[in-house]
Design a protein around this motif. Structure first.
Motif, PDB file in Angstrom:
ATOM      1  N   ASP A 184       0.857  -1.179   0.000  1.00 56.93           N
ATOM      2  CA  ASP A 184       0.000   0.000   0.000  1.00 56.93           C
ATOM      3  C   ASP A 184       0.899   1.238   0.000  1.00 56.93           C
ATOM      4  O   ASP A 184       1.987   1.217   0.570  1.00 56.93           O
ATOM      5  CB  ASP A 184      -0.888  -0.003   1.252  1.00 56.93           C
ATOM      6  CG  ASP A 184      -2.097   0.915   1.109  1.00 56.93           C
ATOM      7  OD1 ASP A 184      -1.893   2.069   0.709  1.00 56.93           O
ATOM      8  OD2 ASP A 184      -3.220   0.485   1.410  1.00 56.93           O
ATOM      9  N   ASN A 185       0.457   2.299  -0.632  1.00 59.08           N
ATOM     10  CA  ASN A 185       1.239   3.543  -0.691  1.00 59.08           C
ATOM     11  C   ASN A 185       0.529   4.682   0.037  1.00 59.08           C
ATOM     12  O   ASN A 185       0.379   5.775  -0.503  1.00 59.08           O
ATOM     13  CB  ASN A 185       1.502   3.944  -2.147  1.00 59.08           C
ATOM     14  CG  ASN A 185       2.449   2.991  -2.842  1.00 59.08           C
ATOM     15  OD1 ASN A 185       3.411   2.522  -2.243  1.00 59.08           O
ATOM     16  ND2 ASN A 185       2.178   2.687  -4.098  1.00 59.08           N
ATOM     17  N   LEU A 186       0.098   4.407   1.249  1.00 57.86           N
ATOM     18  CA  LEU A 186      -0.624   5.412   2.020  1.00 57.86           C
ATOM     19  C   LEU A 186       0.245   6.632   2.287  1.00 57.86           C
ATOM     20  O   LEU A 186       1.385   6.521   2.734  1.00 57.86           O
ATOM     21  CB  LEU A 186      -1.081   4.806   3.355  1.00 57.86           C
ATOM     22  CG  LEU A 186      -1.795   5.756   4.317  1.00 57.86           C
ATOM     23  CD1 LEU A 186      -3.140   6.174   3.751  1.00 57.86           C
ATOM     24  CD2 LEU A 186      -1.972   5.090   5.684  1.00 57.86           C
ATOM     25  N   LYS A 246      -0.764  -4.890   3.591  1.00 58.22           N
ATOM     26  CA  LYS A 246      -2.000  -5.423   4.156  1.00 58.22           C
ATOM     27  C   LYS A 246      -1.940  -6.936   3.988  1.00 58.22           C
ATOM     28  O   LYS A 246      -1.644  -7.445   2.914  1.00 58.22           O
ATOM     29  CB  LYS A 246      -3.216  -4.844   3.440  1.00 58.22           C
ATOM     30  CG  LYS A 246      -4.543  -5.281   4.040  1.00 58.22           C
ATOM     31  CD  LYS A 246      -5.730  -4.719   3.264  1.00 58.22           C
ATOM     32  CE  LYS A 246      -5.912  -3.240   3.501  1.00 58.22           C
ATOM     33  NZ  LYS A 246      -7.168  -2.732   2.884  1.00 58.22           N
ATOM     34  N   ASN A 274      -6.396  -8.665   6.263  1.00 58.37           N
ATOM     35  CA  ASN A 274      -6.654  -7.218   6.176  1.00 58.37           C
ATOM     36  C   ASN A 274      -6.046  -6.419   7.319  1.00 58.37           C
ATOM     37  O   ASN A 274      -6.492  -5.312   7.615  1.00 58.37           O
ATOM     38  CB  ASN A 274      -8.163  -6.930   6.087  1.00 58.37           C
ATOM     39  CG  ASN A 274      -8.757  -7.396   4.769  1.00 58.37           C
ATOM     40  OD1 ASN A 274      -8.143  -7.240   3.712  1.00 58.37           O
ATOM     41  ND2 ASN A 274      -9.936  -7.990   4.823  1.00 58.37           N
ATOM     42  N   PHE A 278      -3.024  -4.189   8.789  1.00 58.25           N
ATOM     43  CA  PHE A 278      -1.963  -3.344   8.256  1.00 58.25           C
ATOM     44  C   PHE A 278      -0.669  -3.591   9.034  1.00 58.25           C
ATOM     45  O   PHE A 278      -0.671  -3.711  10.258  1.00 58.25           O
ATOM     46  CB  PHE A 278      -2.333  -1.867   8.372  1.00 58.25           C
ATOM     47  CG  PHE A 278      -3.199  -1.365   7.256  1.00 58.25           C
ATOM     48  CD1 PHE A 278      -2.702  -1.271   5.961  1.00 58.25           C
ATOM     49  CD2 PHE A 278      -4.507  -0.983   7.498  1.00 58.25           C
ATOM     50  CE1 PHE A 278      -3.497  -0.800   4.930  1.00 58.25           C
ATOM     51  CE2 PHE A 278      -5.316  -0.515   6.480  1.00 58.25           C
ATOM     52  CZ  PHE A 278      -4.808  -0.416   5.182  1.00 58.25           C
ATOM     53  N   ASN A 336       3.105  -1.691   9.166  1.00 54.65           N
ATOM     54  CA  ASN A 336       3.976  -0.609   8.722  1.00 54.65           C
ATOM     55  C   ASN A 336       5.383  -0.877   9.231  1.00 54.65           C
ATOM     56  O   ASN A 336       5.593  -1.079  10.426  1.00 54.65           O
ATOM     57  CB  ASN A 336       3.453   0.731   9.274  1.00 54.65           C
ATOM     58  CG  ASN A 336       4.421   1.861   9.025  1.00 54.65           C
ATOM     59  OD1 ASN A 336       5.100   1.891   7.995  1.00 54.65           O
ATOM     60  ND2 ASN A 336       4.503   2.798   9.948  1.00 54.65           N
ATOM     61  N   GLN A 378      -8.381   3.083   8.032  1.00 52.43           N
ATOM     62  CA  GLN A 378      -9.331   1.995   7.742  1.00 52.43           C
ATOM     63  C   GLN A 378     -10.782   2.468   7.770  1.00 52.43           C
ATOM     64  O   GLN A 378     -11.635   1.886   7.103  1.00 52.43           O
ATOM     65  CB  GLN A 378      -9.204   0.885   8.785  1.00 52.43           C
ATOM     66  CG  GLN A 378      -7.854   0.255   8.921  1.00 52.43           C
ATOM     67  CD  GLN A 378      -7.875  -0.782  10.024  1.00 52.43           C
ATOM     68  OE1 GLN A 378      -8.616  -1.770   9.981  1.00 52.43           O
ATOM     69  NE2 GLN A 378      -7.072  -0.556  11.058  1.00 52.43           N
TER      70      GLN A 378
END
Length: 344
Positions: free
Chosen positions: A58-60, A79, A83, A85, A87, A113
């Motif tokens: 993911d590229n949050l 993820k 589901n 996360f 980091n 989320q």
């Protein structure tokens, strides 16, 4: 396995995987997903979580901590099949804000989320993994510490939504040298040796770590795959240019912080001593020269630190960084900052 099968470039050419750019290229790439899964499972094994089988990158973008800050992208955010996360952040230098910065980033990922109309009960655990190239916790010699939310007296967990890992590389390498770790039966130790083999700051490579990794790779296929990716990264002209630019930026920022602390301390010490001696001598005329000098010096020390606080604040250091640099009580630092802010 012969040496050329594992090493096709000189050891001194390997990039430091603790530099976030290089770390991302190895562990944050879709093509190396299998390597990332093994690495994450090695870290999360201690917390008793179900093994990860699949991840999606993911590229949050995380908003700045202050009004004018730019957006920043997390080092690696994935993820899992459940589901959840995860980091992963790697820090080469100590900016003295690691804990609070970690909580800030964790909260942003956890909050990401929540969608419109979604109940809070749908929020899933968020895990943060910090790999630090410096000592963070003086309270323990353990190199891998895991934090959750617990009740203070009876120590039961409030919820499993928060899980934060801190891995301190200096402590790990020290324990490995002392032969307190056995990478042959400890998968995490193998991967941390991979991260610890190169010291980019001091342009040093630990040959003894390479030799152990070379033997370990004979029985660990994913470790051998990681070596292959690492070598490709370390001999690509484009990747080397980007890596060296990033390393230079990190070290320049570190030097700026060190210089700021040194100059502020030097100026504050001189001014504080002068003012303290002056006040002490005046008081000494009434109470005696000896007592006045003693009190003046004590006052000078306090004034010295207060001047240091003012200097560091003007250089945009945070309150936490200033407390770390001056050893003053946080309440004193906050009072001085408040006074400075009100006088603007």
């Amino acid at each position: 396995m012969s040496e050329p099968a594992l090493r096709r470039i000189p050891l001194e050419k390997f990039v430091d995987l603790k530099v976030d750019y290089a770390f991302k290229q190895l562990f944050g790439s879709e093509k190396n997903k299998d390597i990332t899964v093994v690495f994450l499972n090695a870290i999360l094994k201690r917390s008793g979580r179900q093994a990860i089988k699949e991840i999606a990158f993911d590229n949050l973008e995380i908003g700045g901590e202050y009004q004018d800050d730019k957006q920043s992208r997390l080092d690696i955010l994935v993820k899992t099949q459940d589901n959840e996360f995860i980091n992963v952040e790697v820090q080469l230098t100590n900016q003295y804000d690691m804990v609070k910065r970690t909580l800030f980033y964790w909260s942003r990922v956890y909050n990401s989320q929540l969608q419109k109309g979604m109940g809070y009960n749908k929020l899933l655990p968020t895990i943060t993994i910090n790999i630090c190239n410096f000592n963070l916790f003086d309270q323990t010699d353990a190199f891998h510490n895991i934090f959750h939310l617990y009740e203070q007296e009876e120590k039961f967990r409030m919820d499993d939504v928060l899980e934060i890992h801190f891995i301190e590389m200096n402590k790990f390498i020290k324990q490995w040298h002392a032969k307190k770790l056995n990478p042959w039966n400890d998968i995490l130790a193998r991967w941390l040796l991979l991260l610890g083999m190169v010291d980019g700051r001091n342009k040093k490579v630990y040959n003894e770590i390479f030799q152990e990794l070379e033997e370990l790779a004979m029985k660990d296929e994913k470790l051998q795959d990681a070596f292959g990716v690492w070598q490709d990264l370390s001999r690509s002209k484009e990747e080397i240019y980007a890596y060296e630019a990033r390393l230079k930026y990190i070290l320049d920022e570190e030097a700026k912080l060190d210089d700021a602390r040194y100059l502020a301390d030097k100026e504050g010490r001189q001014k504080g001593l002068e003012e303290g001696l002056e006040k002490g001598l005046e008081q000494g005329l009434e109470q005696g020269l000896e007592q006045g000098l003693e009190q003046g010096l004590e006052k000078g020390k306090l004034l010295e630190k207060e001047e240091t606080v003012k200097r560091l604040f003007k250089l945009s250091l945070t309150a936490e960084q200033i407390v770390e640099a001056t050893s003053l009580d946080s309440a004193i630092v906050e009072r001085i900052i408040k006074e400075l802010s009100s006088n603007k």
